[in-house]
Design a protein around this motif. Structure first.
Motif: not given
Length: 147
Positions: A139-147
């Motif tokens: 439930s401990q999460r996140g997001n990375l966007t790589v351009e």
């Protein structure tokens, strides 16, 4: 010696051997920072031309884990930039890409176990939007966007 005494001695010997095996295994256990990842692999043998693995560049993004979750839950970076994950909690963190539990979205994010007080840096090259989580508490999460 009677039968009961023999059984008790045998059980005591089994317990002593088991405790010894656990202690020996803990002494030889590989530290959490030494994973079989490309940056930690070296060539086999004693070749004088073997170069030590290069450390990733200064991090563009630092993701800090405090035991309750990630301080940076979303960020955007450019392909080839360095991400550093810092475990500032008192517990082990198992940092991996989504989906839980198979971690197949972006293997570049699969840092694995990071001991309390330790960190792990890696370079992301695959463009896209990538989720990450603590495998020990998905439930401990996140997001990375790589351009």
């Amino acid at each position: 010696m009677n039968k009961t005494t023999k059984i008790l001695l045998a059980l005591a010997a089994v317990v002593i051997i088991a405790v010894g095996a656990v202690l020996i295994a803990s002494i030889y256990k590989q530290p959490a920072e030494q994973h079989n990842t490309p940056e930690n692999q070296t060539q086999n043998g004693n070749d004088d031309n073997t170069q030590p693995a290069q450390e990733p560049a200064e991090p563009t993004v630092t993701i800090t884990y405090d035991g309750n979750g990630f301080a940076l839950s979303a960020s955007t970076i450019k392909a080839g930039e360095t991400v550093k994950v810092v475990n500032s909690s008192s517990k082990e963190l198992d940092f991996d890409s989504n989906p839980h539990p198979v971690h197949t979205d972006n293997p570049e994010l699969n840092a694995g176990p990071i001991a309390a007080g330790e960190s792990h840096s890696f370079v992301l090259t695959t463009k896209g939007s990538w989720g990450f989580h603590n495998h020990l508490n998905a439930s401990q999460r996140g997001n990375l966007t790589v351009e």
